[in-house]
Design a protein around this motif. Sequence first.
Motif, PDB file in Angstrom:
ATOM      1  N   ASP A  36     -16.752 -13.660 -44.078  1.00  0.00           N
ATOM      2  CA  ASP A  36     -16.064 -13.659 -42.781  1.00  0.00           C
ATOM      3  C   ASP A  36     -16.939 -13.054 -41.681  1.00  0.00           C
ATOM      4  N   ILE A  37     -17.716 -12.036 -42.037  1.00  0.00           N
ATOM      5  CA  ILE A  37     -18.650 -11.446 -41.072  1.00  0.00           C
ATOM      6  C   ILE A  37     -19.699 -12.468 -40.662  1.00  0.00           C
ATOM      7  N   HIS A  38     -20.242 -13.190 -41.633  1.00  0.00           N
ATOM      8  CA  HIS A  38     -21.215 -14.253 -41.333  1.00  0.00           C
ATOM      9  C   HIS A  38     -20.606 -15.302 -40.409  1.00  0.00           C
ATOM     10  N   TYR A  39     -19.327 -15.623 -40.652  1.00  0.00           N
ATOM     11  CA  TYR A  39     -18.662 -16.678 -39.876  1.00  0.00           C
ATOM     12  C   TYR A  39     -18.582 -16.320 -38.397  1.00  0.00           C
ATOM     13  N   GLN A  40     -18.504 -15.025 -38.090  1.00  0.00           N
ATOM     14  CA  GLN A  40     -18.461 -14.619 -36.689  1.00  0.00           C
ATOM     15  C   GLN A  40     -19.824 -14.749 -36.010  1.00  0.00           C
ATOM     16  N   VAL A  41     -20.873 -14.899 -36.819  1.00  0.00           N
ATOM     17  CA  VAL A  41     -22.213 -15.149 -36.268  1.00  0.00           C
ATOM     18  C   VAL A  41     -22.477 -16.646 -36.180  1.00  0.00           C
ATOM     19  N   ASN A  42     -22.279 -17.343 -37.308  1.00  0.00           N
ATOM     20  CA  ASN A  42     -22.395 -18.801 -37.326  1.00  0.00           C
ATOM     21  C   ASN A  42     -20.985 -19.376 -37.268  1.00  0.00           C
ATOM     22  N   LYS A  43     -20.617 -19.932 -36.151  1.00  0.00           N
ATOM     23  CA  LYS A  43     -19.235 -20.341 -35.909  1.00  0.00           C
ATOM     24  C   LYS A  43     -18.822 -21.612 -36.640  1.00  0.00           C
ATOM     25  N   SER A  44     -19.733 -22.241 -37.364  1.00  0.00           N
ATOM     26  CA  SER A  44     -19.386 -23.477 -38.057  1.00  0.00           C
ATOM     27  C   SER A  44     -18.580 -23.167 -39.314  1.00  0.00           C
ATOM     28  N   TYR A  45     -17.484 -23.898 -39.479  1.00  0.00           N
ATOM     29  CA  TYR A  45     -16.625 -23.695 -40.642  1.00  0.00           C
ATOM     30  C   TYR A  45     -17.282 -24.274 -41.899  1.00  0.00           C
ATOM     31  N   VAL A  46     -17.857 -25.463 -41.765  1.00  0.00           N
ATOM     32  CA  VAL A  46     -18.535 -26.129 -42.880  1.00  0.00           C
ATOM     33  C   VAL A  46     -19.936 -26.537 -42.456  1.00  0.00           C
ATOM     34  N   SER A  47     -20.918 -26.238 -43.274  1.00  0.00           N
ATOM     35  CA  SER A  47     -22.285 -26.717 -43.055  1.00  0.00           C
ATOM     36  C   SER A  47     -22.553 -27.858 -44.029  1.00  0.00           C
ATOM     37  N   THR A  92     -15.400 -37.831 -41.652  1.00  0.00           N
ATOM     38  CA  THR A  92     -15.132 -36.393 -41.596  1.00  0.00           C
ATOM     39  C   THR A  92     -14.420 -36.110 -40.286  1.00  0.00           C
ATOM     40  N   ILE A  93     -13.101 -36.064 -40.362  1.00  0.00           N
ATOM     41  CA  ILE A  93     -12.267 -36.026 -39.158  1.00  0.00           C
ATOM     42  C   ILE A  93     -11.422 -34.751 -39.143  1.00  0.00           C
ATOM     43  N   ASP A  94     -11.272 -34.162 -37.938  1.00  0.00           N
ATOM     44  CA  ASP A  94     -10.417 -32.986 -37.721  1.00  0.00           C
ATOM     45  C   ASP A  94     -10.859 -31.782 -38.534  1.00  0.00           C
ATOM     46  N   ILE A  95     -12.142 -31.694 -38.835  1.00  0.00           N
ATOM     47  CA  ILE A  95     -12.696 -30.533 -39.528  1.00  0.00           C
ATOM     48  C   ILE A  95     -13.943 -30.082 -38.771  1.00  0.00           C
ATOM     49  N   ASP A  96     -14.038 -28.778 -38.504  1.00  0.00           N
ATOM     50  CA  ASP A  96     -15.191 -28.233 -37.787  1.00  0.00           C
ATOM     51  C   ASP A  96     -16.388 -28.173 -38.744  1.00  0.00           C
ATOM     52  N   TYR A  97     -17.412 -28.943 -38.435  1.00  0.00           N
ATOM     53  CA  TYR A  97     -18.593 -28.927 -39.303  1.00  0.00           C
ATOM     54  C   TYR A  97     -19.863 -29.106 -38.484  1.00  0.00           C
ATOM     55  N   GLU A  98     -20.954 -28.580 -39.027  1.00  0.00           N
ATOM     56  CA  GLU A  98     -22.267 -28.808 -38.450  1.00  0.00           C
ATOM     57  C   GLU A  98     -23.078 -29.659 -39.407  1.00  0.00           C
ATOM     58  N   ILE A 111     -35.499 -23.246 -46.417  1.00  0.00           N
ATOM     59  CA  ILE A 111     -35.806 -23.228 -44.984  1.00  0.00           C
ATOM     60  C   ILE A 111     -34.733 -22.481 -44.197  1.00  0.00           C
ATOM     61  N   ASN A 112     -33.474 -22.734 -44.495  1.00  0.00           N
ATOM     62  CA  ASN A 112     -32.377 -22.052 -43.814  1.00  0.00           C
ATOM     63  C   ASN A 112     -32.140 -20.676 -44.422  1.00  0.00           C
ATOM     64  N   SER A 113     -31.745 -19.715 -43.596  1.00  0.00           N
ATOM     65  CA  SER A 113     -31.303 -18.434 -44.126  1.00  0.00           C
ATOM     66  C   SER A 113     -29.808 -18.534 -44.418  1.00  0.00           C
ATOM     67  N   ILE A 114     -29.311 -17.676 -45.277  1.00  0.00           N
ATOM     68  CA  ILE A 114     -27.916 -17.777 -45.694  1.00  0.00           C
ATOM     69  C   ILE A 114     -26.960 -17.502 -44.548  1.00  0.00           C
ATOM     70  N   ILE A 115     -27.355 -16.662 -43.590  1.00  0.00           N
ATOM     71  CA  ILE A 115     -26.460 -16.338 -42.482  1.00  0.00           C
ATOM     72  C   ILE A 115     -26.232 -17.529 -41.566  1.00  0.00           C
ATOM     73  N   GLU A 116     -27.124 -18.523 -41.649  1.00  0.00           N
ATOM     74  CA  GLU A 116     -26.990 -19.713 -40.817  1.00  0.00           C
ATOM     75  C   GLU A 116     -26.011 -20.735 -41.402  1.00  0.00           C
ATOM     76  N   LEU A 117     -25.519 -20.478 -42.606  1.00  0.00           N
ATOM     77  CA  LEU A 117     -24.596 -21.415 -43.236  1.00  0.00           C
ATOM     78  C   LEU A 117     -23.156 -21.056 -42.899  1.00  0.00           C
ATOM     79  N   GLY A 118     -22.272 -22.070 -42.846  1.00  0.00           N
ATOM     80  CA  GLY A 118     -20.865 -21.850 -42.560  1.00  0.00           C
ATOM     81  C   GLY A 118     -20.116 -21.245 -43.737  1.00  0.00           C
ATOM     82  N   LYS A 119     -18.785 -21.114 -43.596  1.00  0.00           N
ATOM     83  CA  LYS A 119     -17.963 -20.545 -44.671  1.00  0.00           C
ATOM     84  C   LYS A 119     -18.006 -21.406 -45.921  1.00  0.00           C
TER      85      LYS A 119
END
Length: 504
Positions: free
Chosen positions: A32-43, A66-72, A113-121
């Motif tokens: 949840d703390i990570h989610y407040q940094v990376n606002k994407s629900y799903v990566s 992929t409809i009505d779901i917040d994703y990056e 390549i990506n750090s874990i904090i950059e991933l969504g919930k």
Amino acid sequence: MTENLITYIDNTQNTIKLSGDTLFEARKSMSDIHYQVNKSYVSIMVIAYNRLEKTKRCIESIIENTIDIDYELVLIDNGSTDGTMDYLKGIKYENKKIISINKNAGLPFALTINSIIELGKYFILVPNDVIVTPNWLKNMLLCAQSDDKIGMVCATSSNVSNFQEVKMDFVDYNDMMEKARNYNQSDPSKWQERLRLITILTLLKKEAILAVGYPFFDCGFYHDFGDDDLSFRIRRAGYKAVLAGDVWIYHDHDYRNFEDKKEEDYLHALEVGSKNFQEKYHSIDAWEDVNNYLLDTTDFIRKTREKKNIKILGIDVKCGTPILDIKNKIRKFGRYDAKLSAFTQDARYQTDLKTICEDIVVCDRQEFLRDNLPENFYDYIVMGHPVNMYNEPQKILNDVFCLAKKGAQIIIPLYNTFSLYEYLNILGDRSIYNTSLAYNISMEFMKTMLEKHCQIDGITMKQYKLSASDIAYIRNSVEKNKLTNECLQRLMTEIFWFVITKNY
């Protein structure tokens, strides 16, 4: 001279503190703390290496379905030379990130390549040869969110092993999408807890990734068996691995005919991966110790009359697939309250049995089975080891019957002591000899003995796995000796499975 760079993480809006009294609560609070940094629900990460047309179909299907779901979208060009990068730049989706790697160094490198904090919930890795279908992500999220201890969810698909394949006939793309839409209706009774999963399309919770470590693929398995390793690590971190049977996607890869691979390279990768897996997990074999599915034997499992807290016991079931088979079967009856127990004589299996059993897990010798477990207690009991391979078959059967409730179902395997190996050896082929030790108890004798004390619900036969040349050789021998097809079936049977109901 390169100037040092500083990476700034803006978490000034964070209102959550790390908390929780359990492992799962603490991990979730960090997610949840990570989610407040990376606002994407799903990566949703797509890693592409050439095969541009497949990449296009894959990404277009994600955007379309992929409809009505917040994703990056996290799009990685892993060293392609066919115009993939130009295509990724032109994708009309606002919340996307593109990463370009000059040279393909394999999937594990691309994942680092990506750090874990950059991933969504929630994180989903989508191979670029996959076409997703209507409701795919909605249903996978419903499954993942149904239980805090579900850490990993996989979809069913075409072109996949491990009994995760669902055959779906269609005439064209639109027909496939319409049939998938009808199939992809949320249904918890189709969710199957598994020991291992093939990760064709996999959703992972952020807290599960925090537990197993990121990148979550062990680069030691770049050959093969990375799926098996991830499944084991997810379970051993306390989470469940679940096959979402209410999600079907199309996997556009003919692995059976070695698409994009030479057969010798594929077989070498399996050999190396299997060896590495056994080294890491102290002689556990990801196939022999896990793939002991009951298959059509579960067709004879019926709904118990027990009103609550169904008890299932596995005896010498290796890592535990047979007891999960029964648990998954009774889900289809709308019963989600089963609790598993296990008795094993092999200490190697204790750890993995404990990852799926809520009740007792015991490691002891066969003669102490009744000493460790409650009598008249279990609604379902499955034996994983043939009864005629125990030192005292009658005693083990007596003990099993004592542990079962009246009306309980018991699954008992019997090793076939007159199979094709014995038959060919008797005919003079001394190169074929069965080294397995078992008491000579025939299927007919076993059936007669059981009928005195119980109701026989069904008998199934597990056939030997034989090559085409072996089958042709056996058929030729049988024809020479004028044996019937029924005799041939008996000769090719390795195990008889008896499903019985205790009457007393």
